[in-house]
Design a protein around this motif. Structure first.
Motif, PDB file in Angstrom:
ATOM      1  N   SER A   1      -7.593   1.005   3.288  1.00  0.00           N
ATOM      2  CA  SER A   1      -8.007   2.099   2.251  1.00  0.00           C
ATOM      3  C   SER A   1      -7.327   2.394   1.072  1.00  0.00           C
ATOM      4  O   SER A   1      -7.990   2.438  -0.119  1.00  0.00           O
ATOM      5  N   ILE A   2      -6.109   2.455   1.093  1.00  0.00           N
ATOM      6  CA  ILE A   2      -5.248   2.705  -0.102  1.00  0.00           C
ATOM      7  C   ILE A   2      -5.439   1.515  -1.043  1.00  0.00           C
ATOM      8  O   ILE A   2      -5.448   1.657  -2.201  1.00  0.00           O
ATOM      9  N   ASN A   3      -5.475   0.112  -0.501  1.00  0.00           N
ATOM     10  CA  ASN A   3      -5.398  -0.936  -1.517  1.00  0.00           C
ATOM     11  C   ASN A   3      -6.900  -0.929  -2.174  1.00  0.00           C
ATOM     12  O   ASN A   3      -6.836  -1.198  -3.350  1.00  0.00           O
TER      13      ASN A   3
ATOM     14  N   GLU B   1      -0.023   7.006  -6.440  1.00  0.00           N
ATOM     15  CA  GLU B   1      -1.379   8.094  -6.470  1.00  0.00           C
ATOM     16  C   GLU B   1      -0.540   9.624  -6.705  1.00  0.00           C
ATOM     17  O   GLU B   1      -1.049  10.346  -7.195  1.00  0.00           O
TER      18      GLU B   1
ATOM     19  N   SER C   1       0.869  -1.294  -0.039  1.00  0.00           N
ATOM     20  CA  SER C   1      -0.051  -0.031  -0.033  1.00  0.00           C
ATOM     21  C   SER C   1       0.889   1.346  -0.056  1.00  0.00           C
ATOM     22  O   SER C   1       0.426   2.281  -0.392  1.00  0.00           O
TER      23      SER C   1
ATOM     24  N   ARG D   1      -9.623   3.343  -8.784  1.00  0.00           N
ATOM     25  CA  ARG D   1      -8.739   4.045  -9.686  1.00  0.00           C
ATOM     26  C   ARG D   1      -8.466   3.569 -11.001  1.00  0.00           C
ATOM     27  O   ARG D   1      -8.516   4.161 -12.118  1.00  0.00           O
TER      28      ARG D   1
ATOM     29  N   ASN E   1       1.580   1.987  -3.264  1.00  0.00           N
ATOM     30  CA  ASN E   1       0.558   2.511  -4.131  1.00  0.00           C
ATOM     31  C   ASN E   1       0.181   3.747  -3.935  1.00  0.00           C
ATOM     32  O   ASN E   1      -0.372   4.830  -4.587  1.00  0.00           O
ATOM     33  N   ALA E   2       0.432   4.211  -2.644  1.00  0.00           N
ATOM     34  CA  ALA E   2       0.168   5.666  -2.227  1.00  0.00           C
ATOM     35  C   ALA E   2       1.122   6.499  -3.081  1.00  0.00           C
ATOM     36  O   ALA E   2       0.681   7.522  -3.234  1.00  0.00           O
TER      37      ALA E   2
ATOM     38  N   ARG F   1      -8.725   1.740  -2.875  1.00  0.00           N
ATOM     39  CA  ARG F   1      -8.724   2.897  -3.609  1.00  0.00           C
ATOM     40  C   ARG F   1      -8.191   2.638  -5.083  1.00  0.00           C
ATOM     41  O   ARG F   1      -8.714   3.001  -6.046  1.00  0.00           O
ATOM     42  N   ARG F   2      -7.199   1.434  -5.131  1.00  0.00           N
ATOM     43  CA  ARG F   2      -6.570   1.269  -6.442  1.00  0.00           C
ATOM     44  C   ARG F   2      -7.641   0.538  -7.539  1.00  0.00           C
ATOM     45  O   ARG F   2      -7.575   0.771  -8.816  1.00  0.00           O
TER      46      ARG F   2
ATOM     47  N   GLU G   1      -5.706   2.626   6.813  1.00  0.00           N
ATOM     48  CA  GLU G   1      -5.211   3.418   5.826  1.00  0.00           C
ATOM     49  C   GLU G   1      -4.727   2.357   4.810  1.00  0.00           C
ATOM     50  O   GLU G   1      -4.761   2.677   3.497  1.00  0.00           O
TER      51      GLU G   1
END
Length: 457
Positions: free
Chosen positions: A313-315, A247, A240, A321, A243-244, A317-318, A310
């Motif tokens: 959450s990041i995971n 972003e 993650s 996206r 991946n952040a 969101r991918r 978080e």
């Protein structure tokens, strides 16, 4: 007594003095079937026990109920040699002295906590079978405190039996290799003579790996239970994190692959698991980090793991996206667009579709009006059973025919090696989204394709 934090490098492990160990493996799903077949391949006498009669019959005939490289051959060899048997009878392994508990611990419905019903059922099944000197070895991923509770249950029924917690660290697609040649062995044992004897028995079970120099940590129940969830949480955090950064790269025009390469040269960080893309899924990382947070809350130390919220959450969101990116390259709308999704399994070399990012993206695009076709080398039957509203195709050429957009969402070798010149006459539009940053952008662009990926210009 052996120091509970002693490692195998600190002492000499003698060769197995009595050869093969007679054992049962309770639970013959992914973990149990692999463990049973692998132990039999080492020469141990193994009986797999499961309540699913159809699964038992398939395993007993030498066939694997799921795709895992190398497992089929071990099943055939073990069943033919007679060192590997399967049964639905809880008392079907009367000669076993070591009993492995290998059942699943899924996420509770509507909660983050782990569902321990299968663990409790396995233990209840074992208790009447225990004899003095037997060893029960927990391999399932459980919340801290579970082993202590099971040890109390065992002591009330057979005080001369001992519990060990020996967590698994399998990677799907490499599970046989990871069982036979693990990168470490962890034993959670009680103090005193019972713990020493338990270590000696497990050293016989894993004699080959130990002789090859596999690191070993002997510790207490609590630490052994924490090791697996801590390891999975760290890996999830590393994924993650990159991946952040993806972003940020998308917002600033940076390139996350070059960024990962640069920071990965730092020996303190390393390059492994810094692969930006669609994120993690499967039956372990997502549910394990959520169960870890839930257990921390029960223990009153939830603030220690708030960062995992978080990470989760990041995971997720991918996936959103990826759908947004599909819309961007489709002139702002995917409604009515024919889209080919390459990949249904959550990772290559597996047919596991649990919490698959690829299927999540495919389902979101379908709900938003796209004409989606999903293909995968191994996972189509499982995916179709779980997502009956999606359209699936086993043949790659058929799946991509007339597609206006192609998404590579599981990095199977055959997808990574795809020839854009072969694909060009099959599709309606030469546009490809690389959800795993697994393709060569220059190669695809040189062939006339529009190429986009998460975290790259």
């Amino acid at each position: 007594m052996i120091d509970l934090l002693e490692t195998v490098q600190d002492r000499v492990v003698p060769p197995a003095p009595h050869g093969a160990v007679s054992m049962s493996v309770v639970g013959c799903g992914y973990l149990g079937a692999v463990h049973a077949a692998s132990m039999a391949s080492l020469g141990h006498d193994v009986v797999g026990v499961d309540v699913d009669a159809a699964k038992v019959a398939e395993l007993a005939s030498g066939r694997s109920p799921f795709f895992e490289p190398g497992l089929g051959a071990l099943l055939v060899d073990g069943t033919r040699a007679g060192t590997l048997r399967f049964t639905t009878d809880p008392a079907g392994a009367p000669g076993a002295t070591v009993h492995f508990v290998c059942v699943g611990t899924p996420q509770r419905r509507g909660e983050n906590a782990a569902d321990l019903r299968h663990v409790d059922a396995a233990v209840a099944q074992l208790l009447p079978q225990l004899k003095p000197g037997d060893l029960v070895v927990g391999k399932s991923t459980v919340p801290v405190g579970t082993a202590e509770r099971i040890a109390e249950q065992m002591a009330a029924v057979e005080p001369a039996a001992t519990l060990v917690w020996n967590p698994e660290f399998l990677r799907e697609g490499h599970a046989v290799e990871d069982t036979l040649s693990p990168d470490r062995l962890v034993y959670g044992v009680p103090e005193g003579a019972a713990g020493e004897r338990a270590v000696a028995v497990l050293d016989r079970v894993y004699a080959k790996a130990l002789a090859a120099g596999t690191p070993q940590v002997v510790t207490d129940y609590t630490t052994a239970q924490l090791v697996k969830v801590a390891a999975n949480s760290f890996l999830a955090t590393k994924i993650s994190f990159i991946n952040a950064m993806a972003e940020l790269c998308e917002a600033t025009g940076g390139d996350v692959i070059q960024l990962a390469d640069a920071i990965g040269h730092d020996a303190r960080i390393g390059r492994r698991f810094l692969n930006a893309g669609l994120g993690f899924g499967g039956g372990c990382l997502p549910k394990d980090i959520r169960a870890f947070m839930a257990r921390a809350g029960e223990l009153g130390v939830d603030q220690a793991l708030t960062f995992l919220r978080e990470v989760d959450s990041i995971n997720m969101r991918r996936r959103v996206r990826m759908v947004d990116l599909a819309r961007e390259v489709s002139s702002g709308s995917i409604v009515g667009r024919r889209i080919a999704v390459l990949g249904a399994a959550f990772k290559p070399h597996s047919d596991d579709v649990r919490d698959s990012p690829a299927l999540s993206v495919a389902a979101q695009m379908s709900l938003q009006g796209a004409d989606v076709v999903v293909t995968d080398p191994q996972a189509v039957p499982n995916a179709a059973a779980k997502w009956p509203d999606l359209v699936f195709e086993t043949d790659l050429a058929t799946a991509v025919r007339d597609a206006e957009l192609v998404l590579v969402l599981t990095e199977w070798p055959e997808y990574v090696a795809l020839d854009p010149a072969w694909l060009t006459p099959l599709v309606a539009r030469t546009r490809i989204l690389d959800g795993r940053n697994a393709l060569d952008p220059a190669r695809w662009r040189a062939a006339g394709w529009t190429y986009r990926a998460l975290g790259r210009r």
